[in-house]
Design a protein around this motif. Structure first.
Motif, short mmCIF file in Angstrom:
data_model
loop_
_atom_site.label_atom_id
_atom_site.label_comp_id
_atom_site.label_asym_id
_atom_site.label_seq_id
_atom_site.Cartn_x
_atom_site.Cartn_y
_atom_site.Cartn_z
N ILE A 122 4.08 -11.70 -4.13
CA ILE A 122 4.39 -10.32 -4.52
C ILE A 122 3.27 -9.84 -5.43
CG2 ILE A 122 6.07 -8.77 -5.58
CD1 ILE A 122 8.17 -10.91 -5.25
N PRO A 123 2.79 -8.60 -5.27
CA PRO A 123 1.77 -8.09 -6.17
C PRO A 123 2.37 -7.62 -7.50
CG PRO A 123 2.23 -6.49 -4.44
CD PRO A 123 3.05 -7.69 -4.14
N LEU A 124 1.77 -8.07 -8.58
CA LEU A 124 2.12 -7.60 -9.92
C LEU A 124 0.95 -6.74 -10.39
CD1 LEU A 124 3.69 -7.50 -12.58
CD2 LEU A 124 2.73 -9.76 -13.14
N ARG A 125 1.19 -5.45 -10.51
CA ARG A 125 0.13 -4.49 -10.84
C ARG A 125 0.20 -4.10 -12.31
NH1 ARG A 125 -3.05 -1.28 -7.84
NH2 ARG A 125 -1.87 -1.75 -5.94
N GLY A 126 -0.94 -4.17 -12.96
CA GLY A 126 -1.05 -3.68 -14.32
C GLY A 126 -1.62 -2.27 -14.32
N PHE A 192 3.80 1.08 -2.40
CA PHE A 192 3.92 0.77 -3.82
C PHE A 192 5.30 0.22 -4.17
CE2 PHE A 192 0.49 4.11 -4.17
CZ PHE A 192 -0.52 3.20 -4.44
N GLU A 193 6.29 0.49 -3.32
CA GLU A 193 7.63 -0.06 -3.58
C GLU A 193 7.68 -1.57 -3.35
OE1 GLU A 193 10.77 1.95 -1.59
OE2 GLU A 193 10.43 3.86 -2.59
N SER A 194 6.60 -2.14 -2.83
CA SER A 194 6.53 -3.60 -2.63
C SER A 194 5.91 -4.29 -3.83
CB SER A 194 5.69 -3.91 -1.38
OG SER A 194 6.22 -3.28 -0.24
N GLU A 195 5.77 -3.59 -4.96
CA GLU A 195 5.05 -4.12 -6.11
C GLU A 195 5.94 -4.19 -7.35
OE1 GLU A 195 0.66 -2.33 -4.85
OE2 GLU A 195 1.67 -1.56 -6.65
N LEU A 196 5.45 -4.98 -8.31
CA LEU A 196 5.98 -5.02 -9.67
C LEU A 196 4.94 -4.37 -10.57
CD1 LEU A 196 6.93 -8.82 -9.64
CD2 LEU A 196 8.44 -6.91 -9.06
N TRP A 197 5.37 -3.55 -11.51
CA TRP A 197 4.43 -2.87 -12.40
C TRP A 197 4.68 -3.27 -13.85
CZ3 TRP A 197 4.62 2.89 -10.32
CH2 TRP A 197 4.03 2.93 -9.06
N ALA A 198 3.58 -3.50 -14.58
CA ALA A 198 3.66 -3.84 -16.00
C ALA A 198 2.45 -3.24 -16.71
CB ALA A 198 3.71 -5.36 -16.17
N ASP A 199 2.43 -3.38 -18.02
CA ASP A 199 1.33 -2.82 -18.80
C ASP A 199 0.03 -3.57 -18.51
OD1 ASP A 199 0.25 -1.13 -20.99
OD2 ASP A 199 0.01 -3.07 -21.98
#
Length: 395
Positions: A122-126, A192-199
């Motif tokens: 899974i992609p984790l995007r900062g 983009f709904e296939s991603e996790l987003w964080a700072d």
């Protein structure tokens, strides 16, 4: 001429009305056509849904910067100095907080798929507030936005549907780091709904990335500004970067599963040959069983053309019914079906099968091709039946 049309109409009507008398033979041809169409539409809907999920994410007004020659975000790297230079490029929109540029980090983490209980990437995007606002149709559907500087994340709706352990309020462990899920976001069903987003700064620290990023997005005042930005990048030796619109970028990424459409056509064509063999047998048997009837029509003045057209139409009708059945089955089983597969960065892309009008048309075309080919040679035989057949075995 009117007589010919009348004869054709009469023979066609007679053949269609007599189909129930040949129910099992007719059913075999309908099922063969239905199976071919249903399988073809399943593959096409998969490819269509995947492409739509990626392409709908892109914007013509957003430029994306990646390292020169990198095929995907995962292979790219940008320094903080390069991002600073990008912010001075002509055509980049500026607001009260400065240039609207979003430098982003992209790392891979593991998730457990609900369907198979196996691990998948899974992609984790900062990113930051700029990156969040730059996405089309983005909204928090549950919970809240992550707090900058903390181990909080928000989860894409696609991840929530497909993977275990990402429900609102849960703690998620990646290696030694524990993250808190504080929100769920939607972007209208795109990639983009296939991603996790964080700072992004937290991600840089936790993954030892220093001040580096992998991509940068810049809001343009108009798509026409892209050429000026490209010229700016080409003129600065410090910027060994590729730049294109976000729309073009995701369109290229979407081609990675376009082979599914071709594969679907190959598989369906092979199956169509098998269906054609069965359909030919059905139509030859139909002509043989009605040989005396056809010859009798010839004896009382009906033309060879009417026998030919009547048989062709019979085959087309059966194939069309099969195509309709196959389309309905495909629609009921696959339209909107959620699935996931590897995208360009070796991470899972969650998408939904998408049945569209053009796919149904393609399914109808292959059904009619089966019908025409399976009816042509038996129809030719029907047209050449000698009249004397009508008088064989007469009382």
């Amino acid at each position: 001429m009117g007589s010919i049309f009348s004869q054709i109409s009469a023979v066609v009507a007679m053949n269609i009305r007599s189909l129930p008398q040949r129910f099992w033979m007719s059913l075999a041809m309908v099922i063969a056509s239905a199976v071919v169409v249903a399988i073809l539409l399943a593959f096409l809907a998969m490819a269509k849904g995947f492409s739509a999920t990626l392409e709908s994410a892109g914007s013509e007004n957003v430029a994306i910067f990646t390292r020169e020659g990198s095929a995907a975000e995962l292979n790219s790297v940008l320094s903080r100095d390069q991002v600073n230079i990008i912010e001075t490029a002509p055509g980049v929109v500026k607001d009260e907080n400065g240039p609207v540029v979003s430098p982003e980090l992209y790392v891979i983490v593991d998730g457990i798929k609900k369907s198979s209980q196996t691990e998948a990437n899974i992609p984790l995007r900062g990113l930051d507030d700029r990156g969040f606002a730059m996405r089309k149709n983005v909204q928090i559907t549950a919970g809240r936005m992550f707090t900058p500087g903390t181990n909080e994340m928000i989860v894409g709706a696609g991840v929530l549907r497909t993977f275990d352990g990402f429900a609102l309020g849960e703690e998620v462990r990646f290696g030694k780091v524990v993250w808190q899920v504080v929100g769920v976001f939607s972007t209208g069903g795109n990639v983009f709904e296939s991603e996790l987003w964080a700072d992004v700064k937290v991600l840089q620290s936790l993954y030892n990335r220093g001040s580096s990023y992998q991509t940068a997005r810049a809001l343009m005042s108009s798509p026409n500004d892209l050429e000026a930005i490209r010229a700016f990048v080409a003129a600065d030796p410090r910027l060994n970067l590729d730049v294109e619109t976000e729309s073009a970028y995701f369109k290229a990424q979407g081609k990675s599963l376009s082979y599914m459409a071709y594969f679907g056509w190959v598989i369906s064509s092979i199956m169509a040959l098998g269906a054609l063999a069965g359909a030919l047998n059905t139509m030859y048997t139909s002509v043989a069983e009605r040989a005396k009837e056809i010859a009798t029509l010839r004896a009382i003045g009906f033309s060879s053309l009417s026998a030919f057209v009547g048989t062709i139409v019979e085959a087309l009708v059966l194939a069309a019914i099969g195509g309709a059945v196959g389309s309905i089955v495909a629609f009921l089983l696959f339209d909107g079906l959620n699935a996931s597969t590897l995208g360009g960065s070796f991470t899972q892309v969650v998408f939904a099968f998408e049945m569209t009008t053009d796919l149904f048309i393609q399914g109808g075309i292959i059904a009619l091709i089966i019908g025409f080919l399976s009816g042509f040679f038996p129809a030719f035989r029907a047209a050449r039946l000698p009249v004397i057949v009508a008088f064989r075995n007469a009382a």
